[in-house]
Scaffold this active site. Structure first.
Site, PDB file in Angstrom:
ATOM      1  N   GLU A  96     -44.195  35.310  24.789  1.00  0.00           N
ATOM      2  CA  GLU A  96     -45.007  34.235  24.239  1.00  0.00           C
ATOM      3  C   GLU A  96     -44.921  34.389  22.719  1.00  0.00           C
ATOM      4  OE1 GLU A  96     -49.597  32.647  24.172  1.00  0.00           O
ATOM      5  OE2 GLU A  96     -49.064  34.175  25.625  1.00  0.00           O
TER       6      GLU A  96
ATOM      7  N   ARG B  36     -46.551  48.396  32.976  1.00  0.00           N
ATOM      8  CA  ARG B  36     -46.600  48.217  31.532  1.00  0.00           C
ATOM      9  C   ARG B  36     -46.388  49.578  30.862  1.00  0.00           C
ATOM     10  NH1 ARG B  36     -48.920  44.509  27.907  1.00  0.00           N
ATOM     11  NH2 ARG B  36     -48.769  42.868  29.434  1.00  0.00           N
TER      12      ARG B  36
ATOM     13  N   LYS C 130     -50.211  42.598  21.362  1.00  0.00           N
ATOM     14  CA  LYS C 130     -50.046  41.737  20.192  1.00  0.00           C
ATOM     15  C   LYS C 130     -51.387  41.350  19.583  1.00  0.00           C
ATOM     16  CE  LYS C 130     -47.265  39.169  22.577  1.00  0.00           C
ATOM     17  NZ  LYS C 130     -46.450  38.051  23.087  1.00  0.00           N
TER      18      LYS C 130
HETATM   19  P1  ATP Z   1     -49.286  41.489  24.671  1.00  0.00           P
HETATM   20  O1  ATP Z   1     -50.426  41.952  25.512  1.00  0.00           O
HETATM   21  O2  ATP Z   1     -48.841  42.479  23.659  1.00  0.00           O
HETATM   22  O3  ATP Z   1     -49.491  40.121  24.095  1.00  0.00           O
HETATM   23  P2  ATP Z   1     -47.795  40.222  26.655  1.00  0.00           P
HETATM   24  O4  ATP Z   1     -47.442  40.753  27.973  1.00  0.00           O
HETATM   25  O5  ATP Z   1     -48.844  39.174  26.589  1.00  0.00           O
HETATM   26  O6  ATP Z   1     -48.097  41.391  25.697  1.00  0.00           O
HETATM   27  P3  ATP Z   1     -45.544  38.541  26.358  1.00  0.00           P
HETATM   28  O7  ATP Z   1     -44.987  37.939  25.127  1.00  0.00           O
HETATM   29  O8  ATP Z   1     -46.205  37.649  27.333  1.00  0.00           O
HETATM   30  O9  ATP Z   1     -46.549  39.662  25.909  1.00  0.00           O
HETATM   31  O10 ATP Z   1     -44.470  39.482  27.074  1.00  0.00           O
HETATM   32  C1  ATP Z   1     -43.112  39.231  27.192  1.00  0.00           C
HETATM   33  C2  ATP Z   1     -42.576  40.170  28.215  1.00  0.00           C
HETATM   34  O11 ATP Z   1     -42.728  41.514  27.782  1.00  0.00           O
HETATM   35  C3  ATP Z   1     -43.321  40.037  29.530  1.00  0.00           C
HETATM   36  O12 ATP Z   1     -42.393  40.023  30.583  1.00  0.00           O
HETATM   37  C4  ATP Z   1     -44.196  41.248  29.557  1.00  0.00           C
HETATM   38  O13 ATP Z   1     -44.451  41.638  30.873  1.00  0.00           O
HETATM   39  C5  ATP Z   1     -43.379  42.280  28.784  1.00  0.00           C
HETATM   40  N1  ATP Z   1     -44.249  43.278  28.179  1.00  0.00           N
HETATM   41  C6  ATP Z   1     -45.231  43.079  27.286  1.00  0.00           C
HETATM   42  N2  ATP Z   1     -45.861  44.232  26.980  1.00  0.00           N
HETATM   43  C7  ATP Z   1     -45.255  45.199  27.703  1.00  0.00           C
HETATM   44  C8  ATP Z   1     -45.443  46.610  27.846  1.00  0.00           C
HETATM   45  N3  ATP Z   1     -46.404  47.264  27.173  1.00  0.00           N
HETATM   46  N4  ATP Z   1     -44.613  47.276  28.675  1.00  0.00           N
HETATM   47  C9  ATP Z   1     -43.660  46.635  29.341  1.00  0.00           C
HETATM   48  N5  ATP Z   1     -43.431  45.316  29.259  1.00  0.00           N
HETATM   49  C10 ATP Z   1     -44.212  44.592  28.457  1.00  0.00           C
HETATM   50 MG    MG Z   2     -49.133  37.300  26.977  1.00  0.00          MG
END
Ligand code: ATP
Ligand code: MG
Length: 553
Positions: free
Chosen positions: A33, A257, A267
């Protein structure tokens, strides 16, 4: 080392799917995102998704999951592309969930026509009240039995902008008594009069995550849609929507995760650190963002090796940042140019050295013969570290002390003859003699010493600023501590010191990696200017992780 590694559970699934002929190639996607910069957790997901299609036939898409108009910005899109490329991966198609808005709208209409979705006029509070609990069923909304025609009309008018935010939603009609709360008539479209970074003001209704993600996967014929564990309960809805819409059956798989100790990988939290000025920006070298790590001097190779070593898991755990630093040191040791920098100098006068300058030749990196050599000017006045001298040393002290000998790296053996102090009793100068036959590479002196010190020639020393970083947080898992995670910030995560570098440092480029002998690994920072060079300490030489591994703990 990775050849012998056993296959992870996703590789097993994929090999089965390829062997059985279910797929000829696999298609994965990385779906960020664009609401912040990528961090180490994302790196793990990137290495996984792109790594699988490097290993097996197929490809990976970069898909921006930009269905929430409010938090997304073009700056983030650009940084994400930059970071994925820097990590060493290339996507097949650059795609945006927002490009599918028309198709997703049609999918919603298809559900309505099948009697599988309805417009609900309940407020979000009313809906929450009717949702039930994990042990009690929910209640049907009084709008649940609207006719298909009425639903089509209302949904079209939602799209046309007739209604205010929050006054109506489109819900999937599944089962308000479902054991999985997410299946209790989930909201799939909401009204939001907001400008979108790509579609502008065209839309005032936006699909919810569940109505967009699986459908985007399906449109792109993603075979293995990999996400993190918190989406396990969503899988049922993912499959339901694909089945009812009768579209390409992508499948969702989940892995744990990745969290790293002494930092946060979210983020939203990282944005707070930036906005509240705890750090200087997303690329502050203390940040666990890809851009921060890059500025700090990390290499893509070391991050990929780290992600490879931690592999993937089905249960959440915290990974030791020490492992990341171990991978980093291993790589930097191979590629770094060696330089000498004295941080806290004391002057040494070599009383029997002629009053002239000798140019010594020394290798740039003993690990890499291709890195060539450089010249080191040497005269009778040099600096060594104040810490490398002791007036009253304990036994087995191999550095400089009165009457004791050491080797100066790539130069000569010297002996401390006299200690000169200032009025306050502080050591002001050390008067030494040198052994002319002891030149490194051509030592015929027959003298053996145990200590070797780094040094710089006083007249040529280049004053540099060095930023020494420590962990950003004082505790291993700031997010799980009581109170606000920001209460656990390490107040001493940045220390600025001065160094005196050998003159070859003047040729440093931003892409260079350096090992300052006996100190650590460093790189030039972008804040450097005509006024002076600024270096980041990427990581120290000390390696706690390797010691732990050796001890078997
Ligand atoms: P954040 O909580 O930092 O915003 P998010 O999961 O909302 O993380 P996205 O941009 O939606 O962030 O994630 C893009 C991809 O990266 C998704 O497939 C997500 O599952 C993966 N991802 C994000 N954070 C992690 C993590 N800590 N470990 C493994 N994969 C991750
Ligand atoms: Mg997200």
């Amino acid at each position: 080392m990775s050849e012998e590694k056993s296959r992870n559970f996703l590789e097993e699934i994929i090999e089965e799917d390829l062997n059985s002929g279910k797929y000829k190639q696999i298609i994965t996607r990385f779906p960020p995102e664009p609401n912040g910069y990528l961090h180490l957790g994302h790196a793990s997901s990137i290495c996984l998704n792109f790594g699988l299609t490097k290993k097996y036939p197929g490809y990976t898409n970069l898909r921006f999951d930009d269905t929430n108009p409010v938090t997304e910005e073009v700056e983030y899109v650009d940084s994400i592309k930059d970071d994925v490329r820097w990590l060493g991966f290339e996507w097949k198609h650059e795609l945006y969930a927002s490009d599918y808005f028309d198709q997703l709208y049609d999918f919603a209409v298809r559900l309505i026509k099948k009697g599988l979705a309805y417009v609900d006029d309940s407020t979000s509070d009313e809906m929450a009240a009717m949702k039930g609990t994990p042990t009690e069923p929910g209640k049907n909304s009084k709008y649940r039995d609207r006719s298909v025609d009425e639903n089509l009309d209302l949904f079209a008018r939602m799209k046309a902008g007739e209604f205010e935010d929050g006054t109506r939603t489109l819900r999937a009609k599944i089962d308000m008594a479902h054991i999985n709360m997410l299946m209790r008539d989930p909201v799939i479209y909401r009204i939001k009069h907001a400008h979108h970074h790509r579609t502008g003001d065209k839309w005032c209704i936006y699909p919810m995550y569940d109505m967009a993600h699986g459908q985007s996967d399906s449109i792109e014929n993603i075979t293995h849609s990999i996400c993190t564990l918190e989406f396990v309960p969503h899988r049922e809805l993912y499959d339901w929507l694909i089945e009812k819409l009768e579209i390409y059956p992508s499948h969702q798989y989940e892995f744990a995760r990745r969290n790293i100790n002494f930092t946060v990988t979210s983020k939203r939290k990282l944005l707070q650190l930036v906005n509240d000025k705890y750090v200087t920006g997303w690329d502050d070298p203390r940040m666990p963002t890809i851009t921060g790590l890059r500025r700090r001097g990390y290499t893509p190779e070391s991050i990929r090796e780290f992600c490879d070593r931690i592999g993937i898991a089905k249960r959440e755990n915290i990974v030791d940042v020490g492992l990341l630093e171990f991978c980093l040191r291993e790589h930097l040791n191979k590629i770094s140019l060696r330089r000498m920098v004295v941080f806290n100098p004391v002057k040494v006068i070599i009383t029997n050295f002629p009053n002239e300058k000798e140019l010594l030749e020394t290798e740039n990196n003993p690990e890499d013969p291709g890195s060539g050599t450089r010249q080191l000017p040497f005269t009778r006045e040099i600096y060594i570290e104040r810490d490398d001298f002791m007036e009253n040393p304990p036994k087995k002290y191999f550095r400089l002390a009165p009457g004791q000998m050491v080797r100066l790296k790539s130069a000569y053996i010297i002996k401390c003859e006299e200690v000169i102090k200032d009025n306050s009793g502080k050591v002001a100068e050390l008067h030494c003699t040198y052994l002319p036959e002891s030149k490194s590479g051509n030592d015929t002196s027959g003298t053996h010493v145990k200590g070797t010190l780094h040094w710089v020639n006083v007249a040529d020393a280049v004053k540099i600023e060095v930023r020494e970083y420590d962990r950003l947080f004082r505790v291993e898992d700031p997010s799980s501590e009581e109170g606000d995670f920001k209460d656990y910030i390490n107040p001493d995560s940045l220390k600025v010191v001065t160094g005196f570098a050998e003159p070859a440092i003047k040729n440093a480029r931003f892409s260079d990696r350096f090992q300052f002998l006996r100190k650590g690994y460093y790189c030039l920072d972008k804040d450097s200017s005509e006024e002076g060079m600024i270096f980041n300490r990427t990581v120290t030489l000390k390696d706690d992780w390797a010691k732990q591994v050796k001890k078997g703990s």
